[in-house]
Write a protein that holds these residues in place. Structure first.
Motif, PDB file in Angstrom:
ATOM      1  N   HIS A  32      -8.010  11.738  -8.302  1.00 45.16           N
ATOM      2  CA  HIS A  32      -6.960  12.564  -7.729  1.00 45.16           C
ATOM      3  C   HIS A  32      -6.723  13.713  -8.705  1.00 45.16           C
ATOM      4  O   HIS A  32      -7.384  13.802  -9.734  1.00 45.16           O
ATOM      5  N   GLU A  46       0.807  -1.222   0.000  1.00 40.63           N
ATOM      6  CA  GLU A  46       0.000   0.000   0.000  1.00 40.63           C
ATOM      7  C   GLU A  46       0.838   1.269   0.000  1.00 40.63           C
ATOM      8  O   GLU A  46       0.516   2.223  -0.690  1.00 40.63           O
ATOM      9  N   ARG A  47       1.933   1.291   0.767  1.00 43.19           N
ATOM     10  CA  ARG A  47       2.741   2.509   0.887  1.00 43.19           C
ATOM     11  C   ARG A  47       3.398   2.900  -0.440  1.00 43.19           C
ATOM     12  O   ARG A  47       3.775   4.041  -0.626  1.00 43.19           O
ATOM     13  N   ASP A  48       3.545   1.949  -1.384  1.00 36.65           N
ATOM     14  CA  ASP A  48       4.217   2.205  -2.657  1.00 36.65           C
ATOM     15  C   ASP A  48       3.261   2.431  -3.826  1.00 36.65           C
ATOM     16  O   ASP A  48       3.697   2.813  -4.914  1.00 36.65           O
ATOM     17  N   PHE A  69       0.807   4.632  -4.793  1.00 38.27           N
ATOM     18  CA  PHE A  69       0.615   5.902  -5.488  1.00 38.27           C
ATOM     19  C   PHE A  69       1.876   6.335  -6.225  1.00 38.27           C
ATOM     20  O   PHE A  69       1.815   6.786  -7.375  1.00 38.27           O
ATOM     21  N   ASP A  70       3.043   6.180  -5.618  1.00 39.98           N
ATOM     22  CA  ASP A  70       4.298   6.526  -6.286  1.00 39.98           C
ATOM     23  C   ASP A  70       4.529   5.640  -7.512  1.00 39.98           C
ATOM     24  O   ASP A  70       4.981   6.112  -8.558  1.00 39.98           O
ATOM     25  N   GLU A  73      -1.238  14.503  -7.611  1.00 34.47           N
ATOM     26  CA  GLU A  73      -1.374  14.988  -6.244  1.00 34.47           C
ATOM     27  C   GLU A  73      -2.620  14.384  -5.623  1.00 34.47           C
ATOM     28  O   GLU A  73      -3.627  14.195  -6.300  1.00 34.47           O
ATOM     29  N   ARG A  74      -2.540  14.104  -4.322  1.00 35.53           N
ATOM     30  CA  ARG A  74      -3.712  13.677  -3.571  1.00 35.53           C
ATOM     31  C   ARG A  74      -3.395  13.764  -2.095  1.00 35.53           C
ATOM     32  O   ARG A  74      -2.229  13.854  -1.700  1.00 35.53           O
ATOM     33  N   ASP A  75      -4.439  13.721  -1.284  1.00 27.10           N
ATOM     34  CA  ASP A  75      -4.239  13.687   0.157  1.00 27.10           C
ATOM     35  C   ASP A  75      -3.488  12.408   0.490  1.00 27.10           C
ATOM     36  O   ASP A  75      -3.760  11.352  -0.076  1.00 27.10           O
ATOM     37  N   ARG A  76      -2.534  12.521   1.388  1.00 26.28           N
ATOM     38  CA  ARG A  76      -1.775  11.330   1.789  1.00 26.28           C
ATOM     39  C   ARG A  76      -2.673  10.395   2.569  1.00 26.28           C
ATOM     40  O   ARG A  76      -3.258  10.761   3.575  1.00 26.28           O
ATOM     41  N   ARG A  77      -2.832   9.225   2.073  1.00 22.37           N
ATOM     42  CA  ARG A  77      -3.556   8.157   2.760  1.00 22.37           C
ATOM     43  C   ARG A  77      -2.997   6.845   2.217  1.00 22.37           C
ATOM     44  O   ARG A  77      -2.458   6.807   1.119  1.00 22.37           O
ATOM     45  N   PRO A  78      -3.140   5.789   2.958  1.00 21.58           N
ATOM     46  CA  PRO A  78      -2.559   4.524   2.500  1.00 21.58           C
ATOM     47  C   PRO A  78      -3.310   3.959   1.296  1.00 21.58           C
ATOM     48  O   PRO A  78      -4.510   4.168   1.128  1.00 21.58           O
TER      49      PRO A  78
END
Length: 136
Positions: free
Chosen positions: A61, A11-13, A15-16, A32-37
């Motif tokens: 997003h 999950e942490r990877d 969006f990148d 860009e988006r709000d940081r969320r898992p």
């Protein structure tokens, strides 16, 4: 056909990795988006009848194509977007366009723009050679 999907990534990877997949198969962007898992996204790219076609579905997003992105990867194409999902908005060169399901939008990726969706992104795009259209 090339297929990329976020499901198999931690999950942490997600969006990148999504950004990198878009840069590889579409063009250089700054999402860009709000940081969320987590981030759900799928992209399919293929070549049909001499045209690059991308089908994309993901969580909504905001996407920017900034001057820095253009400098990294200028394009010799235009993009024709076909809105498959409910709606997405585009802001380019002072013009705001709301694309609803079934709408087509022609965009120049060498002019900075932003786009987003209140719900999910769901669209198909065709990369059209610039030289074939600039001669008219």
């Amino acid at each position: 056909m090339n297929r990329w999907c976020s499901d198999s990534l931690p999950e942490r990877d997600q969006f990148d990795a999504w950004r990198e997949a878009c840069c590889q198969h579409v063009y250089a962007i700054t999402p860009e988006r709000d940081r969320r898992p987590g981030f759900r996204g799928e992209l399919r790219a293929q070549r049909l009848a001499g045209l690059d076609v991308v089908e994309l579905q993901c969580e909504g997003h905001r996407v920017l194509r900034r001057r820095e992105d253009i400098a990294r990867a200028e394009s010799d194409t235009y993009y024709l977007y076909s809105q498959v999902g409910e709606a997405a908005w585009f802001l380019q060169d002072g013009q705001h366009v709301l694309a609803l399901r079934g709408d087509l939008v022609l965009a120049d990726p060498n002019v900075p723009f932003s786009t987003g969706a209140s719900g999910d992104f769901d669209f198909r795009s065709w990369r059209l050679p610039r030289r074939a259209h600039d001669s008219y």
